[in-house]
Design a protein around this motif. Structure first.
Motif, short mmCIF file in Angstrom:
data_model
loop_
_atom_site.label_atom_id
_atom_site.label_comp_id
_atom_site.label_asym_id
_atom_site.label_seq_id
_atom_site.Cartn_x
_atom_site.Cartn_y
_atom_site.Cartn_z
N PRO A 236 0.89 -1.28 0.14
CA PRO A 236 0.12 0.05 0.02
C PRO A 236 0.73 1.32 -0.01
N ARG A 237 1.89 1.37 0.51
CA ARG A 237 2.69 2.57 0.66
C ARG A 237 3.28 2.85 -0.84
N ARG A 238 3.29 2.07 -1.68
CA ARG A 238 3.55 2.11 -3.30
C ARG A 238 2.66 2.25 -3.88
N GLY A 239 1.08 2.25 -3.46
CA GLY A 239 0.07 2.42 -4.18
C GLY A 239 -0.19 1.28 -4.78
N LEU A 240 -0.10 -0.04 -4.16
CA LEU A 240 -0.37 -1.24 -4.48
C LEU A 240 -1.22 -1.99 -3.36
N HIS A 241 -2.32 -2.12 -3.64
CA HIS A 241 -3.45 -2.58 -2.64
C HIS A 241 -3.99 -4.01 -3.14
N ALA A 242 -4.03 -4.76 -2.41
CA ALA A 242 -4.81 -6.10 -2.16
C ALA A 242 -5.71 -6.56 -1.37
N LEU A 243 -6.93 -6.67 -1.78
CA LEU A 243 -8.04 -7.16 -1.05
C LEU A 243 -8.58 -8.59 -1.27
N GLN A 244 -8.79 -9.63 -0.36
CA GLN A 244 -9.41 -10.92 -0.56
C GLN A 244 -10.85 -10.56 -0.37
N ILE A 245 -11.59 -11.14 -1.16
CA ILE A 245 -12.98 -11.19 -0.83
C ILE A 245 -13.46 -12.55 -0.86
N GLU A 246 -14.10 -12.86 0.25
CA GLU A 246 -14.63 -14.36 0.38
C GLU A 246 -16.18 -14.12 0.34
N ILE A 247 -16.78 -14.92 -0.61
CA ILE A 247 -18.39 -15.13 -0.62
C ILE A 247 -18.69 -16.29 0.13
N ASN A 248 -19.70 -16.48 0.81
CA ASN A 248 -20.35 -17.53 1.45
C ASN A 248 -21.17 -18.40 0.45
N ARG A 249 -20.64 -19.68 0.21
CA ARG A 249 -21.07 -20.33 -1.12
C ARG A 249 -22.69 -20.80 -0.76
N GLY A 250 -22.85 -20.76 0.61
CA GLY A 250 -24.44 -21.07 0.90
C GLY A 250 -25.39 -19.96 0.19
N LEU A 251 -24.81 -18.81 -0.27
CA LEU A 251 -25.65 -17.76 -0.80
C LEU A 251 -26.16 -18.16 -2.08
N TYR A 252 -25.31 -19.09 -2.88
CA TYR A 252 -25.53 -18.94 -4.47
C TYR A 252 -25.40 -20.40 -4.85
N VAL A 253 -25.12 -21.34 -4.26
CA VAL A 253 -24.81 -22.79 -4.86
C VAL A 253 -25.19 -23.75 -3.72
N ASP A 254 -25.83 -24.97 -4.30
CA ASP A 254 -25.85 -26.12 -3.38
C ASP A 254 -24.61 -26.85 -3.39
N GLU A 255 -24.16 -26.65 -2.02
CA GLU A 255 -22.68 -27.41 -1.78
C GLU A 255 -22.77 -29.02 -2.05
N THR A 256 -23.87 -29.61 -2.17
CA THR A 256 -24.00 -31.04 -2.37
C THR A 256 -23.76 -31.20 -3.87
N THR A 257 -24.75 -30.60 -4.55
CA THR A 257 -24.93 -31.03 -5.75
C THR A 257 -24.11 -30.26 -6.71
N LEU A 258 -23.50 -29.10 -6.19
CA LEU A 258 -22.91 -28.00 -6.87
C LEU A 258 -23.75 -27.27 -8.10
N VAL A 259 -25.03 -27.30 -7.81
CA VAL A 259 -25.80 -26.79 -8.91
C VAL A 259 -26.22 -25.20 -8.20
N LYS A 260 -26.23 -24.26 -9.15
CA LYS A 260 -26.39 -22.94 -8.83
C LYS A 260 -28.01 -22.71 -8.20
N LYS A 261 -27.78 -21.93 -7.18
CA LYS A 261 -28.99 -21.57 -6.64
C LYS A 261 -29.90 -20.63 -7.59
N PRO A 262 -31.06 -20.26 -7.48
CA PRO A 262 -31.93 -19.16 -7.96
C PRO A 262 -31.32 -17.93 -7.87
N GLU A 263 -30.92 -17.73 -6.63
CA GLU A 263 -30.17 -16.51 -6.11
C GLU A 263 -28.90 -16.02 -6.71
N PHE A 264 -28.25 -16.93 -7.53
CA PHE A 264 -26.99 -16.68 -8.14
C PHE A 264 -26.98 -15.31 -9.02
#
Length: 294
Positions: A236-264
């Motif tokens: 950051p002191r050199r103007g280079l910033h890095a952010l990691q963004i983690e999205i909860n999979r429960g919001l958008y995919v069935d974690e058993t079937t790996l099928v996207k949810k309607p909310e995707f």
């Protein structure tokens, strides 16, 4: 208009017609090309081996390209090679043959089975039927890992030259049952900045606030603060910033079937809104908002 520029058989850069914002997006764990040769080496079936994958994250974050940011996307799976590690975090127990002397064989990630060539997928499931030739691991590093990071460095350097700053967004997902230690909170999104060392605190707080205003439950650095990519590229002191963004999979995919949810589609749309608002705030803060580390 979006244009896809292929840099390598196993990853690509999705480019806008021209870059309009000082962001670079990176999706290192959403690859879903499992070769027959790799599957033959594994004791896991074709669905179980995907448990470490950041399912569809490249699609979920894809609206960033339309806003004018490039996105680097891995096609190879995380279970095959993890580019969010040092180049030589390797477990000698996995290989026949001697590792190079510069290999990091004692990191916590190696001990946990999650090195550059992982030994495990989620929930401690062994990937391989038997030990691998050490040449196999070194070839993956030379032919995929190093070109991938060279491409990411070029994108960040180009952005820095164009805008005087560069903001790397490292795109990930997390299991739906993740909780913050000591509480029952299950965050929707986690912003990681390596505890303020990979990006300015102002930038991180801005991201958290915008996401909360959009209705998400957001934490910062808990329980994920960012991995090798965030730590390595954030200056950051050199103007280079890095952010990691983690999205909860429960919001958008069935974690058993790996099928996207309607909310995707809704989630992809609202994340696009977030990226647009975030970019607008960064542009308006060029002079008024300090982006140096605290």
């Amino acid at each position: 208009m979006e244009e896809t520029v292929r840099e390598h058989d196993l990853f690509c850069v999705r480019e806008p017609d021209h870059q309009r914002i000082p962001f670079v997006f990176n999706s290192p764990h959403s690859g879903r090309l499992y070769s027959d040769a790799f599957l033959a080496q594994s004791r896991l079936d074709a669905r179980t081996i995907r448990r470490s994958e950041d399912h569809y994250v490249d699609e979920l974050f894809g609206r960033a390209v339309g806003l004018g940011a490039p996105m680097l996307v891995a096609h190879f799976p995380r279970a095959f090679l993890d580019v969010n590690r040092e180049p030589y975090e390797l477990d000698p127990r996995m290989f026949d043959g001697a590792l190079p002397p510069h290999a990091n064989i004692s990191s916590m990630r190696v001990a946990g089975g999650l090195g550059t060539v992982p030994r495990l997928v989620a929930e401690n499931m062994e990937i391989y039927r038997s030990r691998l030739p050490v040449e196999d691991a070194l070839e993956r590093i030379e032919t995929i890992y190093k070109p991938y990071h060279a491409t990411l460095r070029r994108l960040i350097a180009r952005t820095h030259v164009l805008f005087g700053r560069a903001i790397l967004i490292d795109c990930h997902s997390m299991p739906g049952n993740v909780r913050v230690a000591g509480s029952s909170m299950r965050p929707d999104i986690i912003i990681g900045d390596r505890y303020g060392t990979s990006a300015s605190a102002d930038l991180s707080r801005m991201a958290v606030t915008l996401l909360e205003d959009l209705g998400f439950t957001v934490t910062r650095n808990k329980p994920y603060a960012g991995g090798f990519i965030t730590e390595h590229y954030g200056r950051p002191r050199r103007g280079l910033h890095a952010l990691q963004i983690e999205i909860n999979r429960g919001l958008y995919v069935d974690e058993t079937t790996l099928v996207k949810k309607p909310e995707f589609d809704w989630l992809a749309h609202i994340l696009g809104t977030f990226f647009a608002e975030f970019a607008a705030h960064v542009e308006s803060s060029t002079e008024s908002l300090p982006l140096a580390a605290e």
